[in-house]
Scaffold this motif. Structure first.
Motif, PDB file in Angstrom:
ATOM      1  N   ASN A   1      -6.627   2.567  -0.780  1.00  0.00           N
ATOM      2  CA  ASN A   1      -6.547   3.321  -2.046  1.00  0.00           C
ATOM      3  C   ASN A   1      -6.461   4.826  -2.039  1.00  0.00           C
ATOM      4  OD1 ASN A   1      -6.290   0.816  -3.517  1.00  0.00           O
ATOM      5  ND2 ASN A   1      -8.651   0.972  -4.102  1.00  0.00           N
ATOM      6  N   PRO A   2      -5.661   5.401  -2.949  1.00  0.00           N
ATOM      7  CA  PRO A   2      -5.695   6.828  -2.873  1.00  0.00           C
ATOM      8  C   PRO A   2      -7.179   7.334  -3.670  1.00  0.00           C
ATOM      9  CG  PRO A   2      -4.472   6.151  -4.755  1.00  0.00           C
ATOM     10  CD  PRO A   2      -4.715   4.830  -3.782  1.00  0.00           C
TER      11      PRO A   2
ATOM     12  N   HIS B   1      -9.173  10.109  -6.189  1.00  0.00           N
ATOM     13  CA  HIS B   1      -9.232  10.733  -7.575  1.00  0.00           C
ATOM     14  C   HIS B   1     -10.288  11.631  -7.603  1.00  0.00           C
ATOM     15  CE1 HIS B   1      -6.068   7.726  -8.737  1.00  0.00           C
ATOM     16  NE2 HIS B   1      -6.873   6.771  -8.263  1.00  0.00           N
TER      17      HIS B   1
ATOM     18  N   ARG C   1       4.904   9.030  -5.983  1.00  0.00           N
ATOM     19  CA  ARG C   1       5.324   7.804  -6.754  1.00  0.00           C
ATOM     20  C   ARG C   1       6.028   7.775  -8.147  1.00  0.00           C
ATOM     21  NH1 ARG C   1       1.223   3.244  -5.733  1.00  0.00           N
ATOM     22  NH2 ARG C   1       2.552   2.135  -6.593  1.00  0.00           N
TER      23      ARG C   1
ATOM     24  N   GLY D   1      -6.591  13.329  -5.852  1.00  0.00           N
ATOM     25  CA  GLY D   1      -6.228  13.242  -4.610  1.00  0.00           C
ATOM     26  C   GLY D   1      -6.023  14.736  -3.967  1.00  0.00           C
TER      27      GLY D   1
ATOM     28  N   ILE E   1      -2.181   9.111   2.016  1.00  0.00           N
ATOM     29  CA  ILE E   1      -2.269   8.069   1.025  1.00  0.00           C
ATOM     30  C   ILE E   1      -1.798   8.856  -0.148  1.00  0.00           C
ATOM     31  CG2 ILE E   1      -3.607   6.426  -0.021  1.00  0.00           C
ATOM     32  CD1 ILE E   1      -4.798   5.714   3.002  1.00  0.00           C
ATOM     33  N   ASP E   2      -2.903  10.057  -0.307  1.00  0.00           N
ATOM     34  CA  ASP E   2      -2.819  10.673  -1.512  1.00  0.00           C
ATOM     35  C   ASP E   2      -1.505  11.472  -1.872  1.00  0.00           C
ATOM     36  OD1 ASP E   2      -5.421  10.152  -1.742  1.00  0.00           O
ATOM     37  OD2 ASP E   2      -6.268  11.888  -1.253  1.00  0.00           O
TER      38      ASP E   2
ATOM     39  N   GLU F   1       9.620  -0.304  -7.420  1.00  0.00           N
ATOM     40  CA  GLU F   1       9.103  -0.051  -6.177  1.00  0.00           C
ATOM     41  C   GLU F   1       8.871  -1.651  -5.542  1.00  0.00           C
ATOM     42  OE1 GLU F   1       5.750   3.503  -6.369  1.00  0.00           O
ATOM     43  OE2 GLU F   1       5.208   1.631  -6.975  1.00  0.00           O
TER      44      GLU F   1
ATOM     45  N   GLU G   1       0.941   9.041  -3.355  1.00  0.00           N
ATOM     46  CA  GLU G   1       0.445   8.705  -4.645  1.00  0.00           C
ATOM     47  C   GLU G   1       1.282   9.764  -5.703  1.00  0.00           C
ATOM     48  OE1 GLU G   1      -1.278   6.392  -7.554  1.00  0.00           O
ATOM     49  OE2 GLU G   1      -0.783   6.017  -5.507  1.00  0.00           O
TER      50      GLU G   1
ATOM     51  N   SER H   1       0.837  -1.139  -0.080  1.00  0.00           N
ATOM     52  CA  SER H   1      -0.189   0.103  -0.255  1.00  0.00           C
ATOM     53  C   SER H   1       0.877   1.194   0.126  1.00  0.00           C
ATOM     54  CB  SER H   1      -0.953   0.043   1.405  1.00  0.00           C
ATOM     55  OG  SER H   1      -0.135   0.440   2.440  1.00  0.00           O
ATOM     56  N   ASN H   2       0.123   2.302  -0.204  1.00  0.00           N
ATOM     57  CA  ASN H   2       1.046   3.732  -0.096  1.00  0.00           C
ATOM     58  C   ASN H   2       1.573   4.085   1.083  1.00  0.00           C
ATOM     59  OD1 ASN H   2       0.376   4.129  -2.891  1.00  0.00           O
ATOM     60  ND2 ASN H   2      -0.738   6.038  -2.680  1.00  0.00           N
TER      61      ASN H   2
END
Length: 458
Positions: free
Chosen positions: A194-195, A197, A358, A199, A351-352, A92, A355, A31-32
């Protein structure tokens, strides 16, 4: 307890323990929040006295067999620990769930439990009783002591699991060993983290976390001073009466009643400052916050989530300010640190934030090296869920247990855990600069007392 670290440990057997049921090989994305962890290994160990329960006597061989058999069953549900972390095409880390298995080592140590200096894990544990993980996500070592006691040490990949997840695994392992119902089945539902959308994150994320490329270049002078005053590990106990006293002293500030952890953190923040210092150097204090309760919903899915759900907010104060402040005032600052990360939006934003950066690796800013000439950094992680009282595999609970995390950076790491005595005392693992620990023992020796065989009734 003497500084008993001069004993030998001889490996008698090595094998790989895989899940008893085969699983379909598959990739499990990290996960993030997992991606915020560098490749760090975390150790945990438990010491057991020689046990004879009723007419049943446990030999080392029978105990090792029970551990292997029950772990093979536990890995069916906790299959992540039977896999390995590899690099994907994006560069990653990703978890390959291939039932590679867990490296399981059996060893013999030429020492008795009561002769070990358990307050100095660098001498009696590091490189001897807790295994060095070479591959895979988890390694286990069981060691027979001369007195008939047993030590179980585990080392796990922090990118795969945080302490909450490791505790889930350990408790399930002990339950299966005793043929008890498993109280928690892990969830690997990555979609929970999950991020969004599009973000959205607050600028405070940049205050607490940073891309690895933003790390300052190493300073030769600071490296030289760090080598002279390196980080070492020690284990203390703090009596329940002292914790109550600190809580009372810290609760006279403007905020709500201070918890024991907040009071402990405030006291530690103040006591590491040299008594004669009027310097403008600063001390950062970070606190590890578990986001499961913050991300919880009506379905209670996060309670069994396996992985990392952590944030490390921190505050920074000058030595002079800490020296002149009352404990209650510092406790107020600790509460303000925690309040910055108690909301669901903090973790969703984190989390965002990951993302948005990354595939560049990122990390907690407090772990970024600054060099001692600029100040110091400490991280407190609550180990109150450490399941020492539940680690009974059929031959009785441990006489002692602790996490072991000499992670190698320049930030100190402190984890208070419940004492196996069960009287409200805390066991406190500390990985800090030698000078800081000497200062703590000088200024707060009445609070932080080295673990001894007398205290543990060995």
């Amino acid at each position: 307890m003497g500084d008993k670290g001069d004993f030998s440990v001889k490996v008698s057997k090595r094998e790989v323990v895989a899940a008893v049921l085969p699983t379909q090989e598959h990739w499990l994305p990290l996960s993030n929040l997992d991606l915020l962890l560098p490749p760090l290994d975390v150790g945990v160990f438990f010491f057991y006295k020689k046990q004879t329960l009723g007419h049943k006597s446990f030999t080392f061989e029978s105990m090792a067999s029970i551990l292997k058999k029950s772990m093979a069953e536990t890995l069916v549900s906790y299959y992540a620990f039977a896999g390995e972390v590899l690099q994907n095409t994006m560069g990653e880390p990703e978890l390959l769930c291939n039932n590679r298995g867990v490296d399981f080592i059996e060893a013999i140590a030429d020492v008795e439990l009561r002769d070990l200096n358990l307050s100095n894990p660098d001498a009696c544990v590091e490189g001897k009783l807790v295994p060095k993980k070479k591959s895979g996500a988890l390694s286990v070592q069981v060691t027979k002591l001369r007195c008939g006691g047993l030590v179980m040490g585990c080392t796990f990949d922090h990118r795969v699991a945080d302490a909450y997840s490791a505790n889930m695994f350990l408790v399930s392992w002990a339950e299966i060993a005793q043929s008890k119902p498993v109280t928690c089945v892990p969830s690997f539902r990555r979609s929970l983290l999950n991020p969004r959308h599009p973000g959205c994150f607050d600028k405070s994320a940049d205050d607490f976390f940073m891309p690895v490329s933003a790390l300052p270049l190493p300073n030769d002078e600071s490296q030289s001073s760090a080598s002279e005053d390196g980080l070492i590990s020690r284990i203390y106990y703090v009596e329940a009466d002292q914790l109550n006293r600190l809580q009372s002293l810290a609760s006279s500030g403007k905020c709500r009643r201070t918890t024991k952890l907040e009071a402990f953190t405030a006291f530690l923040w103040k006591v590491v400052v040299p008594a004669c210092s009027t310097s403008n150097k600063t001390c950062r204090m970070g606190i590890v916050v578990d986001g499961r309760a913050r991300l919880e919903d009506d379905r209670n899915l996060m309670a069994s989530y396996f992985g990392n759900v952590l944030s490390i907010p921190f505050s920074e104060k000058s030595f002079k300010e800490l020296k002149e402040s009352q404990l209650s005032s510092i406790a107020d600052a600790v509460q303000e640190v925690l309040e910055s990360a108690v909301k669901k939006e903090h973790f969703l934003g984190l989390i965002d934030w990951v993302e948005a950066h990354r595939p560049e690796p990122a990390m907690a800013r407090i772990y970024g090296s600054r060099g001692q000439e600029e100040g110091t950094s400490l991280v407190v992680s609550s180990g109150q869920r450490f399941p020492v009282e539940k680690m009974n595999f059929g031959w009785g609970g441990p006489a002692f247990g602790s996490y072991h995390f000499p992670w190698g950076g320049e930030a100190g790491y402190i984890m208070p855990m419940p004492s196996p005595i069960g009287n409200g005392d805390w066991i406190v693992y500390m990985h800090m600069f030698k000078g800081q620990l000497e200062l703590i023992e000088t200024r707060a020796g009445h609070v932080f007392k080295p673990v001894t065989k007398e205290y543990l009734k060995l």
